[in-house]
Design an enzyme around this catalytic site. Structure first.
Site, PDB file in Angstrom:
ATOM      1  N   SER A   1      -0.443  64.763 -42.814  1.00  0.00           N
ATOM      2  CA  SER A   1       0.596  64.756 -43.785  1.00  0.00           C
ATOM      3  C   SER A   1       0.268  65.453 -44.938  1.00  0.00           C
ATOM      4  O   SER A   1       1.219  66.062 -45.741  1.00  0.00           O
ATOM      5  CB  SER A   1       1.027  63.117 -44.234  1.00  0.00           C
TER       6      SER A   1
ATOM      7  N   ASN B   1      10.561  65.420 -48.054  1.00  0.00           N
ATOM      8  CA  ASN B   1      10.366  65.322 -46.636  1.00  0.00           C
ATOM      9  C   ASN B   1      11.735  65.556 -45.803  1.00  0.00           C
ATOM     10  O   ASN B   1      11.825  65.355 -44.525  1.00  0.00           O
ATOM     11  CB  ASN B   1       9.571  63.971 -46.023  1.00  0.00           C
TER      12      ASN B   1
ATOM     13  N   LYS C   1      11.765  60.949 -42.596  1.00  0.00           N
ATOM     14  CA  LYS C   1      11.454  62.477 -43.013  1.00  0.00           C
ATOM     15  C   LYS C   1      12.249  63.204 -42.420  1.00  0.00           C
ATOM     16  O   LYS C   1      13.390  63.202 -42.943  1.00  0.00           O
ATOM     17  CB  LYS C   1       9.801  62.440 -42.640  1.00  0.00           C
TER      18      LYS C   1
ATOM     19  N   HIS D   1      -3.540  58.748 -42.447  1.00  0.00           N
ATOM     20  CA  HIS D   1      -2.890  58.187 -43.347  1.00  0.00           C
ATOM     21  C   HIS D   1      -3.113  56.642 -43.713  1.00  0.00           C
ATOM     22  O   HIS D   1      -3.498  56.055 -42.957  1.00  0.00           O
ATOM     23  CB  HIS D   1      -1.130  58.068 -43.105  1.00  0.00           C
TER      24      HIS D   1
ATOM     25  N   HIS E   1       5.433  63.705 -39.291  1.00  0.00           N
ATOM     26  CA  HIS E   1       5.548  64.936 -39.872  1.00  0.00           C
ATOM     27  C   HIS E   1       6.015  65.892 -38.716  1.00  0.00           C
ATOM     28  O   HIS E   1       6.433  66.981 -39.265  1.00  0.00           O
ATOM     29  CB  HIS E   1       4.644  65.530 -40.933  1.00  0.00           C
TER      30      HIS E   1
ATOM     31  N   ASP F   1       0.407  59.452 -34.419  1.00  0.00           N
ATOM     32  CA  ASP F   1       1.425  59.293 -35.358  1.00  0.00           C
ATOM     33  C   ASP F   1       2.276  60.606 -35.458  1.00  0.00           C
ATOM     34  O   ASP F   1       1.432  61.618 -36.105  1.00  0.00           O
ATOM     35  CB  ASP F   1       0.589  58.921 -36.484  1.00  0.00           C
TER      36      ASP F   1
ATOM     37  N   GLU G   1      -3.241  61.388 -36.465  1.00  0.00           N
ATOM     38  CA  GLU G   1      -1.803  61.934 -36.876  1.00  0.00           C
ATOM     39  C   GLU G   1      -1.760  63.264 -35.944  1.00  0.00           C
ATOM     40  O   GLU G   1      -2.708  63.789 -35.723  1.00  0.00           O
ATOM     41  CB  GLU G   1      -1.615  62.300 -38.203  1.00  0.00           C
TER      42      GLU G   1
HETATM   43  C1  LIG Z   1       4.892  58.766 -44.171  1.00  0.00           C
HETATM   44  C2  LIG Z   1       3.940  58.225 -43.223  1.00  0.00           C
HETATM   45  C3  LIG Z   1       3.752  57.160 -42.634  1.00  0.00           C
HETATM   46  C4  LIG Z   1       4.509  55.878 -43.265  1.00  0.00           C
HETATM   47  O1  LIG Z   1       6.191  56.221 -42.989  1.00  0.00           O
HETATM   48  P1  LIG Z   1       7.056  55.185 -43.967  1.00  0.00           P
HETATM   49  O2  LIG Z   1       8.280  55.302 -43.077  1.00  0.00           O
HETATM   50  O3  LIG Z   1       7.162  56.456 -45.154  1.00  0.00           O
HETATM   51  O4  LIG Z   1       6.455  54.195 -44.044  1.00  0.00           O
HETATM   52  C5  LIG Z   1       3.081  57.093 -41.805  1.00  0.00           C
HETATM   53  N1  LIG Z   1       2.229  57.979 -41.079  1.00  0.00           N
HETATM   54  C6  LIG Z   1       2.220  58.923 -41.761  1.00  0.00           C
HETATM   55  C7  LIG Z   1       1.419  60.182 -41.257  1.00  0.00           C
HETATM   56  C8  LIG Z   1       3.130  59.434 -42.722  1.00  0.00           C
HETATM   57  O5  LIG Z   1       3.136  60.694 -43.331  1.00  0.00           O
END
Ligand SMILES: *Cc1c(COP(=O)(O)O)cnc(C)c1O
Length: 388
Positions: A183, A51, A240, A137, A211, A208, A179
């Site tokens: 992801s 990522n 990421k 997620h 990404h 969220d 999201e």
């Molecule tokens: C990776 C991810 C998370 C969690 O984030 P971390 O910092 O890795 O705990 C939350 N939501 C989505 C959509 C993700 O891809």
């Protein structure tokens, strides 16, 4: 002395069941700098599983600011934010994020997982309704569970289905969570339509941007910013594209104040290290600078090139993104192809249940701005060959 386990505690049997279903997981050990190539089991392979989209995890400025901060602050924060772990680097990072996101305030968390648990548990309880995209997620799913709110799952990226769910009555509060860039699929939520649905139904909107942060929108501020959508709560990760570690929530001053006061996954955990905040701030400064634009453009070109190279394999898509899934279906076949890729010098993780629905296992390629055209051609050749 070896004890014979009771039947209820047959952990070995449980692991064997996972193995039989091809759902048993092992952590590959990845050594060296996490760049376009990595070393796995002593071999250098092309990395299409990271990522670290913009290469910031090893950017000299980011690395320097980390080591300078360690010299000033030491390595550990020593306590939770509310006890003695709140330091100037955390405050500076939060101020930067708030202005970048055009929000009144921001709060930083140790991880995105914690941030999502915090948002959902601090804002809702058993009298409330959460409406959640079916492909959200695991951290969102777990946040819904822990909140004890009634949770209704709507059809992936479907505002009509979300509206049906939000029309249910008898709740104190309603909240929609999605999201922005999904992801595991790399597709986009219809944020404008969802935002209208929320406004018309008095629902809080939580997005969220895990990404999308650093990649989409002006200065990499995210897909909300690109689409001029202002959700009540914006969350994104800092581990990421930003290349360091942790996550943020941006929103109103009252929202942030409430999280500080009520979010148990924020309150009852040690603050992350001051050096992490310092390095994150430096990474964000790169992201908003002209250099950030150059890196985003290189990533975009790579996405276009890989989409072209794999055009016979990938389904047609509305919008290409740095996450390119190749749906295989069965878990065992997916993992075999992933292993075969590794043999050919290509690190592409297979993604299985419960990260994705059962029967929807896939190879998930992720691109970096540092990949070269030759890297992408090689990926196309290897995958094209294995899937033909
Ligand atoms: C990776 C991810 C998370 C969690 O984030 P971390 O910092 O890795 O705990 C939350 N939501 C989505 C959509 C993700 O891809």
């Amino acid at each position: 002395m070896l004890k014979k386990p009771s039947k209820n505690w047959d952990l070995k049997g449980e692991i064997e069941t996972l193995q039989k279903k091809a759902l048993y997981r092992k952590m590959p050990e990845v050594s060296g700098v996490p760049g376009r190539t990595v070393n796995i089991d002593g071999r250098n392979v092309l990395n299409f599983s990271s990522n670290n989209y913009l290469g910031l995890a090893y950017h000299p400025r980011v690395v320097d600011s980390f080591s300078q901060a360690v010299k000033i602050y030491g390595v550990g924060s020593t306590a939770s934010r509310l006890i003695a772990g709140n330091c100037p680097t955390h405050r500076k990072l939060e101020q930067f994020i708030a202005s970048w996101k055009n929000a009144e305030a921001a709060l930083v968390f140790g991880s995105g997982y914690q941030a999502n648990l915090s948002i959902l548990t601090a804002l809702t309880d058993k009298d409330d309704l959460i409406v959640s995209d079916e492909l959200n997620h695991a951290s969102i799913i777990d946040g819904c569970r822990l909140s004890r709110a009634k949770t209704l799952v709507y059809k992936h990226r479907d505002p009509h289905s979300a509206l049906d769910a939000l029309k249910k009555t008898g709740f104190r509060r309603k909240l929609l969570v999605t999201e922005s860039i999904f992801s595991m699929d790399g597709d986009q939520a219809p944020l404008r339509e969802l935002s209208d649905v929320c406004q018309n139904n008095g629902a809080f909107m939580v997005v969220d941007e895990a990404h999308a942060t650093g990649i989409y929108g002006p200065s990499g501020a995210g897909l909300c910013s690109e689409l001029d959508v202002f959700p009540d709560v914006q969350m994104g990760t800092l581990g990421k594209a930003v290349g360091v570690s942790g996550a943020y929530v941006a929103g109103s001053r009252f929202l942030i104040d409430l999280l500080v006061n009520k979010a148990r996954p924020f309150i009852f955990t040690t603050a992350h290290s001051p050096a992490v905040s310092a390095a994150t701030l430096e990474a964000l400064k790169v992201i908003v600078s002209p250099e950030g634009d150059v890196r985003r453009l290189r990533l975009k070109k790579n996405v276009e090139f890989l989409s072209e190279v794999l055009q016979n394999i990938l389904p047609p898509r509305e919008s290409a993104c740095q996450i390119l899934p190749i749906l295989i279906g069965p878990s065992d076949l997916t993992m075999k192809i992933s292993q075969a890729c590794l043999q050919e010098g290509l690190f592409v993780q297979g993604i299985r249940f419960p990260s994705v629905p059962e029967g929807a296992a896939r190879l998930r390629l992720t691109l970096m701005s540092d990949h070269t055209p030759a890297d992408i051609e090689k990926a196309g050749q290897v995958i094209g060959h294995l899937l033909s």
